[in-house]
Write a protein that holds these residues in place. Structure first.
Motif, PDB file in Angstrom:
ATOM      1  N   SER A 359      34.409  33.944  31.549  1.00  0.00           N
ATOM      2  CA  SER A 359      35.242  33.221  31.586  1.00  0.00           C
ATOM      3  C   SER A 359      36.241  32.543  31.014  1.00  0.00           C
ATOM      4  O   SER A 359      36.584  33.560  29.706  1.00  0.00           O
ATOM      5  N   SER A 360      37.255  32.615  31.863  1.00  0.00           N
ATOM      6  CA  SER A 360      38.506  32.577  31.127  1.00  0.00           C
ATOM      7  C   SER A 360      39.585  31.703  32.108  1.00  0.00           C
ATOM      8  O   SER A 360      39.357  31.663  33.422  1.00  0.00           O
ATOM      9  N   GLY A 361      40.533  31.036  31.242  1.00  0.00           N
ATOM     10  CA  GLY A 361      41.271  30.207  32.210  1.00  0.00           C
ATOM     11  C   GLY A 361      42.487  30.621  32.174  1.00  0.00           C
ATOM     12  O   GLY A 361      42.911  31.514  31.535  1.00  0.00           O
ATOM     13  N   VAL A 362      42.964  30.723  33.755  1.00  0.00           N
ATOM     14  CA  VAL A 362      43.882  31.909  34.456  1.00  0.00           C
ATOM     15  C   VAL A 362      43.991  30.953  35.480  1.00  0.00           C
ATOM     16  O   VAL A 362      43.659  30.200  36.205  1.00  0.00           O
ATOM     17  N   ILE A 363      45.447  31.801  35.670  1.00  0.00           N
ATOM     18  CA  ILE A 363      46.482  31.207  37.100  1.00  0.00           C
ATOM     19  C   ILE A 363      45.318  31.065  38.186  1.00  0.00           C
ATOM     20  O   ILE A 363      45.065  31.747  38.749  1.00  0.00           O
ATOM     21  N   SER A 364      45.083  29.364  38.554  1.00  0.00           N
ATOM     22  CA  SER A 364      44.736  29.426  40.589  1.00  0.00           C
ATOM     23  C   SER A 364      44.792  29.846  41.591  1.00  0.00           C
ATOM     24  O   SER A 364      44.474  29.645  42.248  1.00  0.00           O
ATOM     25  N   ASP A 365      45.983  30.530  41.197  1.00  0.00           N
ATOM     26  CA  ASP A 365      46.686  31.270  42.389  1.00  0.00           C
ATOM     27  C   ASP A 365      46.188  31.723  42.958  1.00  0.00           C
ATOM     28  O   ASP A 365      45.790  32.861  43.025  1.00  0.00           O
ATOM     29  N   GLY A 366      45.575  31.197  44.342  1.00  0.00           N
ATOM     30  CA  GLY A 366      44.873  32.312  45.441  1.00  0.00           C
ATOM     31  C   GLY A 366      43.282  32.372  45.403  1.00  0.00           C
ATOM     32  O   GLY A 366      42.946  33.297  45.621  1.00  0.00           O
ATOM     33  N   ASN A 367      42.510  31.425  44.521  1.00  0.00           N
ATOM     34  CA  ASN A 367      41.426  31.334  43.970  1.00  0.00           C
ATOM     35  C   ASN A 367      40.664  31.104  45.175  1.00  0.00           C
ATOM     36  O   ASN A 367      40.876  30.547  45.863  1.00  0.00           O
ATOM     37  N   PRO A 368      39.239  31.225  45.531  1.00  0.00           N
ATOM     38  CA  PRO A 368      39.199  31.616  46.437  1.00  0.00           C
ATOM     39  C   PRO A 368      37.891  30.009  46.610  1.00  0.00           C
ATOM     40  O   PRO A 368      37.001  29.857  47.531  1.00  0.00           O
ATOM     41  N   PHE A 379      37.587  29.658  35.763  1.00  0.00           N
ATOM     42  CA  PHE A 379      36.926  30.664  36.318  1.00  0.00           C
ATOM     43  C   PHE A 379      35.868  31.489  35.890  1.00  0.00           C
ATOM     44  O   PHE A 379      36.363  32.723  35.134  1.00  0.00           O
ATOM     45  N   PRO A 380      34.242  32.035  36.849  1.00  0.00           N
ATOM     46  CA  PRO A 380      34.580  33.084  36.589  1.00  0.00           C
ATOM     47  C   PRO A 380      35.047  34.298  37.131  1.00  0.00           C
ATOM     48  O   PRO A 380      35.936  34.068  38.128  1.00  0.00           O
ATOM     49  N   CYS A 381      35.356  35.672  35.751  1.00  0.00           N
ATOM     50  CA  CYS A 381      35.605  36.303  36.518  1.00  0.00           C
ATOM     51  C   CYS A 381      35.321  37.508  35.768  1.00  0.00           C
ATOM     52  O   CYS A 381      33.946  38.036  35.667  1.00  0.00           O
ATOM     53  N   ARG A 382      35.637  38.885  36.865  1.00  0.00           N
ATOM     54  CA  ARG A 382      35.133  40.299  36.282  1.00  0.00           C
ATOM     55  C   ARG A 382      35.805  41.489  36.157  1.00  0.00           C
ATOM     56  O   ARG A 382      37.304  40.748  36.772  1.00  0.00           O
ATOM     57  N   SER A 383      35.921  42.289  35.474  1.00  0.00           N
ATOM     58  CA  SER A 383      36.470  43.690  34.429  1.00  0.00           C
ATOM     59  C   SER A 383      36.172  44.380  35.234  1.00  0.00           C
ATOM     60  O   SER A 383      35.431  44.940  34.861  1.00  0.00           O
ATOM     61  N   LYS A 384      37.282  45.537  34.866  1.00  0.00           N
ATOM     62  CA  LYS A 384      36.973  46.568  35.106  1.00  0.00           C
ATOM     63  C   LYS A 384      37.169  47.776  33.673  1.00  0.00           C
ATOM     64  O   LYS A 384      37.446  48.710  33.977  1.00  0.00           O
ATOM     65  N   GLY A 385      37.106  46.631  33.409  1.00  0.00           N
ATOM     66  CA  GLY A 385      37.594  47.696  31.757  1.00  0.00           C
ATOM     67  C   GLY A 385      39.082  47.953  31.581  1.00  0.00           C
ATOM     68  O   GLY A 385      38.965  48.562  30.277  1.00  0.00           O
ATOM     69  N   ASP A 386      39.948  47.364  32.676  1.00  0.00           N
ATOM     70  CA  ASP A 386      41.447  47.734  31.952  1.00  0.00           C
ATOM     71  C   ASP A 386      42.905  46.672  32.084  1.00  0.00           C
ATOM     72  O   ASP A 386      43.380  47.087  31.969  1.00  0.00           O
ATOM     73  N   GLY A 387      42.099  45.783  31.151  1.00  0.00           N
ATOM     74  CA  GLY A 387      43.061  44.406  30.776  1.00  0.00           C
ATOM     75  C   GLY A 387      43.119  43.961  32.160  1.00  0.00           C
ATOM     76  O   GLY A 387      43.605  42.364  31.407  1.00  0.00           O
ATOM     77  N   ASP A 388      42.247  44.110  33.350  1.00  0.00           N
ATOM     78  CA  ASP A 388      43.237  43.029  34.361  1.00  0.00           C
ATOM     79  C   ASP A 388      41.211  42.725  34.584  1.00  0.00           C
ATOM     80  O   ASP A 388      40.659  42.666  34.270  1.00  0.00           O
ATOM     81  N   TYR A 389      41.490  41.795  35.912  1.00  0.00           N
ATOM     82  CA  TYR A 389      40.713  40.842  35.931  1.00  0.00           C
ATOM     83  C   TYR A 389      40.354  40.568  37.771  1.00  0.00           C
ATOM     84  O   TYR A 389      41.875  40.647  38.424  1.00  0.00           O
TER      85      TYR A 389
END
Lengths: 444, 444
Positions: A359-368, A379-389
């Motif tokens: 879970s992380s509070g992130v910008i809601s732009d374009g959320n599904p 939102f529930p998020c996932r990451s490849k481990g590259d700093g992005d999500y």
């Protein structure tokens, strides 16, 4: 470095072009921006030229010029402008990545007092990731910052290659790859949430501008200081040079606490809880999501067959945990907050397990999920481990969950309107005055 | 569980034999021992039967009987009598070692508040070493202990398999593989070192007996509470069932600070400092050894060619560092102390690099440097990483070093005489009354 005489923008531009070093250009731009922001030229100049930072690097470098040596001598402690790395163990340093710069605000506070040591130990960014810590404090906490730096020295962490301290965010955020914004004003007695938003909003406006100006263009920003969602929004809106996606508000502590409560209720160990999303605002309107949570791979609602508990007890248990802790402990939960910050960072630099989320509070732009855009929303998020999500798109949102999410969304929209003047938004008016206080207790 | 009528040892023995569970036998033996120690049977019984411990195990076990479930229900939080481990990730747990039990005293204090999280993270004992934490507090700090346990729960450390809290050392030290004795009475205003020795000595006498009675026969004991050398001696002398070699007094913080000062003075990074021994007492008579220390593999005295600095400034810089930190920081150095405790443990469970050493206050019996036997004295040590160690025998002790070591040895002998009544030694008299205070500042 002196300003040319006369205040006109044209003359300033000519002067900027005449500057030969990037640093000078940066300083001039800083100054222009601050002048634009309404500071007098004199104040801007003094603000730019004052170096409240004792900054020292550890990369192998050619012998520093006399002036640099002079500066290094002014620095206390073991962190110096350049280290002779020839004496270091190559088996240790050979596989190391390039040093990353991590700026931390509120660096002399209780949460940082745990977090900084976790960062320096390599537990968070990895055992092959040297780091530089750039610590921001206030004038009042300057001495305490030195104390922190001294304790970091005495801890002899091999990966901690640089420590700098300062009170000017423009300096401290310089080239930062990460900005961990822990510092915020705590809520005083009788202070309304609207006042808290205003006071902290101003801090995050300044710090957002400083990030925009000084930090790495791909800086990842994690806001811990409350009200963290809206603080993150303000920082983001004031830092247009940094991708909006890079801003996070900490809801990982809520997620961790929610996992613990599900484990407790089900009699399973907490490691068996997965897909534990927390939606919305880091406030008492937060939505710990028991619909999608799993325990031992099975839907939590199939393991704990007690919808009354889920609907009436689970969320308050999570949201009011900090308050319960203060009652027992007599102080706020600095250590577990720091652990959750470490978890939140680790979630971005290591791949998420298949099917799981964080879970992380992130910008809601374009959320599904149809949440209003332009909010920092957990939102529930996932990451490849590259700093992005990315925001997970496979979470079931039923009627009940949707109504809860909507309430948190409404609150965030109202918070946004209360700080409209800090994010260049027209016509907002604050309807939170006199409203119920939804601050998560024990988090200040 | 009821005692048979009549106090005779014979009847008690019969009753013991009639007991069927190991636990019952242990409790009975405990009781006998306490009765031998002069407690009335009633007091002994109440002392044994009072269970101030909320203790819960996490090993996979058959469904617990109703009574156990009842007990588990009384336990707060996520730590329960038995976990169903079937839902846990086998890739995580497959290679794990057998869980070790780590008892920590002063568990609600500032040092522990850092240390416990370091232990739980796997940073200290290894990522394959599950641990059980057994936390000792006082009646006054019982609620705070619960707060600590709650924060540990919320941190979701996979390796932390059990947490128990209590106020009775006989219970809390039960089967402990490690005892980290952080708790001690701080020095009050106007209190002499002799008084401090007396007050803390009494605590360590009780805790030593409890270790003797309850802990694992090969328990490793690390004393942090000051005056730590003599506290460790008292604990050791009161725990004849545990090998004398297993007792340590923390001088690793002094070693770390000494390394930092050598790095600072030489302009090298602290990782290049090795063979940094601290000899003697953890007091201002401590002897940070610059004769044998190396910087980048070269004798420190060949790198820093300033004998005046070594002789006059180096030792006070190390010994008074805690005080300097308090001046800056406004509070004592809990975080770096916890780091040094972690380092001290790690030094025993990982092999020492060839030619290097670590400092620890250990029993001087049979030491190769002619230090009087029967003292807990800090020596350069090395370990194979099996929890055991040996005193390094290849350190050069010149005339200067010898005189300094002798002074610290004399002080420890005097401290020993002041606590003679606590260690069953006849005829000691305390000559430290009115003596100069040699407490390392900022360590209480």
């Amino acid at each position: 470095m002196r300003l040319p005489p006369g205040p006109s923008a044209g003359r300033l531009r000519v002067w900027i072009l005449a500057c030969f070093s990037t640093r000078s250009i940066k300083m001039a731009l800083n100054m222009k921006q601050r002048m634009d922001a309404g500071l007098s030229r004199k104040a801007a100049r003094s603000s730019v030229s004052r170096s409240s930072v004792v900054k020292v690097r550890s990369v192998a470098a050619p012998a520093p010029p006399a002036a640099a040596v002079q500066e290094a001598k002014k620095a206390y402690g073991v962190f110096r402008l350049s280290y002779d790395t020839q004496n270091e163990d190559p088996s240790l340093t050979r596989t190391w990545k390039k040093t990353i710069k991590v700026a931390v605000t509120g660096a002399s506070g209780n949460i940082s007092n745990h977090l900084l040591f976790m960062l320096a130990s390599g537990e968070v960014y990895g055992k092959d990731q040297p780091i530089a810590l750039q610590l921001l404090g206030s004038d009042r906490s300057k001495e305490a910052l030195e104390g922190v730096a001294m304790e970091l020295e005495d801890s002899l962490y091999p990966l901690l290659r640089e420590v700098s301290i300062g009170t000017d965010p423009y300096e401290v955020f310089g080239d930062a790859d990460w900005a961990l914004m822990i510092g915020a004003k705590p809520r005083g007695p009788g202070m309304e949430r609207a006042d808290l938003l205003q006071q902290n909003g101003e801090i995050f406006q300044v710090q957002g501008r400083a990030l925009n100006d000084s930090a790495s263009r791909n800086c990842k920003v994690l806001v811990v200081g409350n009200p963290c969602n809206t603080n993150a929004l303000i920082a983001m809106e004031n830092a247009p040079n940094i991708p909006r996606k890079n801003f996070h508000a900490l809801t990982r502590l809520d997620e961790n606490r929610a996992k613990c409560q599900l484990a407790l209720k089900s009699g399973k160990f907490y490691t068996s809880v997965s897909r534990m999303a927390v939606w919305g605002n880091h406030s008492t309107t937060q939505v710990p999501d028991y619909i999608n949570a799993r325990i031992g791979g099975i839907p939590a609602t199939d393991v704990i067959r007690d919808m009354k508990w889920f609907r009436e007890e689970f969320t308050p248990k999570v949201a009011l945990r900090g308050g319960a802790l203060i009652k027992k402990w007599g102080r706020s939960s600095a250590a577990s907050t720091a652990v959750s910050v470490a978890d939140a960072i680790r979630a971005l630099v290591t791949p998420t397990a298949p099917g799981d989320c964080f879970s992380s509070g992130v910008i809601s732009d374009g959320n599904p999920y149809g949440v209003k855009e332009g909010l920092i929303f957990s939102f529930p998020c996932r990451s490849k481990g590259d700093g992005d999500y990315e925001i997970c798109d496979d979470f079931i949102v039923d009627e009940y969950l949707r109504s809860k999410i909507r309430a948190s969304e409404d609150e965030l929209q109202k918070e946004k309107e209360c700080v409209s003047h800090l994010i260049g938004m027209m016509g907002g008016s604050c309807s939170l005055r006199g409203a119920e206080d939804t601050t998560v207790p024990g988090e200040n």
